[in-house]
Scaffold this active site. Structure first.
Site, PDB file in Angstrom:
ATOM      1  N   ASP A 120      48.463  40.947  34.816  1.00 42.93           N
ATOM      2  CA  ASP A 120      47.618  39.782  35.097  1.00 42.93           C
ATOM      3  C   ASP A 120      46.493  39.707  34.057  1.00 42.93           C
ATOM      4  O   ASP A 120      45.813  40.705  33.795  1.00 42.93           O
ATOM      5  CB  ASP A 120      47.037  39.958  36.510  1.00 42.93           C
ATOM      6  CG  ASP A 120      46.213  38.772  36.968  1.00 42.93           C
ATOM      7  OD1 ASP A 120      46.533  38.204  38.009  1.00 42.93           O
ATOM      8  OD2 ASP A 120      45.229  38.416  36.279  1.00 42.93           O
ATOM      9  N   ASP A 215      49.182  33.097  34.531  1.00 45.74           N
ATOM     10  CA  ASP A 215      48.694  34.294  33.822  1.00 45.74           C
ATOM     11  C   ASP A 215      49.091  35.588  34.516  1.00 45.74           C
ATOM     12  O   ASP A 215      48.435  36.599  34.357  1.00 45.74           O
ATOM     13  CB  ASP A 215      47.169  34.240  33.701  1.00 45.74           C
ATOM     14  CG  ASP A 215      46.464  34.577  35.008  1.00 45.74           C
ATOM     15  OD1 ASP A 215      47.028  34.277  36.090  1.00 45.74           O
ATOM     16  OD2 ASP A 215      45.376  35.160  34.951  1.00 45.74           O
ATOM     17  N   GLU A 216      50.140  35.517  35.316  1.00 37.21           N
ATOM     18  CA  GLU A 216      50.468  36.671  36.139  1.00 37.21           C
ATOM     19  C   GLU A 216      51.987  36.792  36.238  1.00 37.21           C
ATOM     20  O   GLU A 216      52.674  35.800  36.458  1.00 37.21           O
ATOM     21  CB  GLU A 216      49.878  36.406  37.530  1.00 37.21           C
ATOM     22  CG  GLU A 216      50.080  37.485  38.521  1.00 37.21           C
ATOM     23  CD  GLU A 216      49.620  37.041  39.918  1.00 37.21           C
ATOM     24  OE1 GLU A 216      48.923  36.028  40.045  1.00 37.21           O
ATOM     25  OE2 GLU A 216      50.002  37.729  40.864  1.00 37.21           O
TER      26      GLU A 216
HETATM   27  N1  DCP Z   1      42.905  29.049  38.580  1.00 36.78           N
HETATM   28  C1  DCP Z   1      42.819  27.782  38.999  1.00 36.78           C
HETATM   29  N2  DCP Z   1      42.598  27.510  40.328  1.00 36.78           N
HETATM   30  C2  DCP Z   1      42.457  28.501  41.219  1.00 36.78           C
HETATM   31  C3  DCP Z   1      42.562  29.817  40.821  1.00 36.78           C
HETATM   32  C4  DCP Z   1      42.785  30.047  39.465  1.00 36.78           C
HETATM   33  O1  DCP Z   1      42.913  26.879  38.170  1.00 36.78           O
HETATM   34  N3  DCP Z   1      42.238  28.195  42.502  1.00 36.78           N
HETATM   35  C5  DCP Z   1      43.126  29.279  37.154  1.00 36.78           C
HETATM   36  C6  DCP Z   1      41.905  29.802  36.481  1.00 36.78           C
HETATM   37  C7  DCP Z   1      42.184  31.231  36.234  1.00 36.78           C
HETATM   38  C8  DCP Z   1      43.686  31.290  36.189  1.00 36.78           C
HETATM   39  O2  DCP Z   1      44.157  30.220  36.996  1.00 36.78           O
HETATM   40  O3  DCP Z   1      41.591  31.679  35.029  1.00 36.78           O
HETATM   41  C9  DCP Z   1      44.215  32.594  36.706  1.00 36.78           C
HETATM   42  O4  DCP Z   1      43.822  32.808  38.053  1.00 36.78           O
HETATM   43  P1  DCP Z   1      43.452  34.242  38.597  1.00 36.78           P
HETATM   44  O5  DCP Z   1      43.399  34.153  40.071  1.00 36.78           O
HETATM   45  O6  DCP Z   1      44.370  35.247  37.995  1.00 36.78           O
HETATM   46  O7  DCP Z   1      41.966  34.482  38.118  1.00 36.78           O
HETATM   47  P2  DCP Z   1      41.395  34.944  36.729  1.00 36.78           P
HETATM   48  O8  DCP Z   1      42.466  35.250  35.746  1.00 36.78           O
HETATM   49  O9  DCP Z   1      40.433  33.913  36.254  1.00 36.78           O
HETATM   50  O10 DCP Z   1      40.585  36.244  37.092  1.00 36.78           O
HETATM   51  P3  DCP Z   1      41.126  37.693  37.470  1.00 36.78           P
HETATM   52  O11 DCP Z   1      40.603  38.600  36.406  1.00 36.78           O
HETATM   53  O12 DCP Z   1      40.529  37.991  38.793  1.00 36.78           O
HETATM   54  O13 DCP Z   1      42.617  37.649  37.491  1.00 36.78           O
HETATM   55 CA    CA Z   2      44.201  36.587  36.187  1.00 32.17          CA
END
Ligand code: DCP
Ligand code: CA
Length: 517
Positions: A120, A215-216
């Site tokens: 991730d 991203d996962e």
């Molecule tokens: N995203 C989005 N709407 C959401 C959650 C996330 O558009 N409700 C987008 C923004 C994030 C991306 O998807 O950057 C990936 O979501 P993640 O939940 O993996 O969160 P992050 O990558 O930002 O942070 P983490 O380090 O906790 O994975």
């Molecule tokens: Ca992420």
């Protein structure tokens, strides 16, 4: 407060000015730069530290799976690998009771232990912004909109999280907590190019890659045993390579199944690597709070806390029958998950080309009200299909077949891909009315199709980010899961009451199944 638009960054030591305009070209330029700094990897390879992915064997593995007996290209596996070293019996009892049939855990590999990687990207959107504009490094970065705008943060950097900002928080609240943060609207196309790059790398390591979101991903290396003498080393290599070639930090978790791998990633965040060794699931799970398990939602938490169950280990004392009577089928899930058991396979699902729904009427139809009711119902089923494959459509098409069997189609391209029922119905209705406006014939069939699908949630360039549509879709799906498809219908769809039998679970029973994919 500093508002930084991704298009106008400060001077950037890592990327030239043309690479800072927040466009796909910017992403490509960034990739070029990153690719140029791959000497380190080449040096590694010369030293024999890295395993160059085995393209030929992987190609063989990509052939359709034979689940009954996976063919092993290249003969029998070589020396004992770390993946094979079982440090404790997987049958070891947890919480006093014998474990469930381990086969459920390790299928479809005939009882063989699986090796699953969950990977991730950390603070994805925010990290991309920092990469494109290094002036943002070490600063709180909030992506989703400007502070005065309506809408919520799509995500934020770990620096912003220290101030209590989190994804889904209103921009206004985020600003209150972190007024000196860099608020950025974001550029979805750029994130998508990074995502594509990320997945391209992963596919070089295994044919079994599941994209869980932008991203996962989950990677199952089990079938690749002949290629990788050490799974753990490969997992670390995947991490290093993604970081080197995308410039983004990732967290990696490794375990015998999806749930354990995902929990391991949670532990590894940010930027770490965590592996749950065989037989150590119990030790890992025991003290985690119950809300770490995806199967335990807020309502179940309340009930379990009333029973003084706070940690996963506390759940082991509850018999399966008790959990079942408390939570129904979810209770069975909780029972298995809390013991680290998860038989779900890693599903490699390509983005479908299109999703379509159509139906032929019982009798040719003329009544516009009823025609639109059919169209609305088909759009509803279509958007359910889009949610199921987590896709958004750039193209919507409606089809009408007249009583003389002539068929007409109208199509619209949307720059912003759509998934929401209300949006798609509005577009479909407009096109459909234009389509049939000039005809005096009644209709025998109506259909709607979504194509040019992308698997990602759109971010508008012009509006602040909002996750309302997705939340609405998810809420509708939850109600329908519980009470049947027919439990949530629009007034327009309800008009079909006049024509078709209604079943709570299935909704209206149309003449043709209407579920052509
Ligand atoms: N995203 C989005 N709407 C959401 C959650 C996330 O558009 N409700 C987008 C923004 C994030 C991306 O998807 O950057 C990936 O979501 P993640 O939940 O993996 O969160 P992050 O990558 O930002 O942070 P983490 O380090 O906790 O994975
Ligand atoms: Ca992420």
């Amino acid at each position: 407060m500093v508002n930084v638009s991704p298009s106008r960054g400060a001077s950037a030591p890592a990327f030239g000015p043309s690479e800072l305009d927040g466009t796909p070209a910017a992403a490509r330029a960034a990739f070029r730069r990153i690719a140029e700094s791959r000497e380190a990897r080449d040096a590694d390879r010369e030293r024999g530290d890295g395993h160059e992915p085995h393209s030929e064997i992987l190609a063989n593995l990509r052939a359709p799976r034979n689940l009954a007996g996976v063919t092993r290209p290249g003969g029998p596996p070589g020396a004992r690998s770390e993946g094979q070293v079982v440090k404790a019996s997987p049958n070891k009892a947890i919480g006093g009771g014998p474990r469930q049939d381990p086969a459920t855990d390790y299928t479809p590999f005939m009882g063989r232990r699986r090796f699953i990687i969950h990977i991730d990207i950390d603070a994805f959107f925010a990290s991309v912004e920092v990469l494109l504009n290094p002036a943002l490094r070490s600063r709180p970065v909030i992506v989703g909109g400007l502070p005065h705008e309506r809408g919520v943060a799509a995500t934020c950097s770990y620096e912003a999280r220290k101030f209590g900002v989190h994804a889904g928080m209103s921009l206004r609240d985020a600003y209150k907590l972190c007024p000196h943060g860099a608020f950025i609207r974001g550029n979805y196309h750029v994130y998508q190019s990074f995502s594509e790059r990320f997945f391209r790398i992963l596919h070089e390591y295994s044919p079994d890659v599941e994209d869980a979101s932008l991203d996962e991903a989950y990677l199952d290396l089990t079938r690749c045993r002949p290629i990788y003498p050490s799974f753990s080393r490969t997992a670390r290599e995947v991490k290093a390579r993604v970081e080197r070639e995308t410039g983004l930090k990732v967290s990696v978790g490794v375990g015998p199944n999806k749930i354990m791998a995902k929990l391991a990633t949670k532990r590894a965040k940010p930027a770490g690597y965590f592996e749950i060794e065989p037989g150590r699931e119990e030790e890992f799970l025991r003290d985690l709070p119950i809300d770490s398990l995806p199967g335990i939602g807020p309502k179940s938490q309340v009930i379990l806390r009333m029973l003084n169950i706070q940690k996963i280990g506390d759940l082991w004392g509850l018999p399966r029958t008790t959990l079942h009577s408390l939570f129904g089928l979810c209770g069975d899930d909780i029972y298995l998950q809390s013991r680290g058991l998860d038989s779900r396979p890693v599903v490699t699902a390509a983005v479908p080309k299109s999703v379509s729904r159509e139906t032929t009427f019982l009798q040719d139809l003329w009544d516009r009200r009823l025609l639109l009711a059919h169209l609305a119902y088909l759009c509803d089923r279509l958007t359910l299909g889009l949610r199921e494959c987590r896709c958004y459509a750039h193209v919507i098409e409606v089809k009408a077949r007249y009583s003389d069997f002539q068929t007409e189609v109208r199509r619209r391209l949307m720059i912003m891909p759509r998934q929401e029922m209300a949006d798609i119905y509005k577009i479909a209705e407009e096109m459909f009315l234009q389509l049939i406006a000039g005809s005096r014939l009644s209709l025998r069939l109506v259909g709607v199709k979504a194509s040019d699908l992308v698997r990602a949630r759109p971010l508008s360039l012009f509006e602040p980010y909002s996750d309302k549509p997705e939340r609405l879709g998810a809420a509708v799906d939850r109600v329908r899961e519980k009470y049947g498809f027919g439990s949530v219908l629009t007034v327009r769809e309800k008009m079909l009451d006049e024509v078709y039998p209604f079943e709570r679970n299935r909704g209206f029973v149309l003449k043709t199944a209407s579920l052509t994919r």
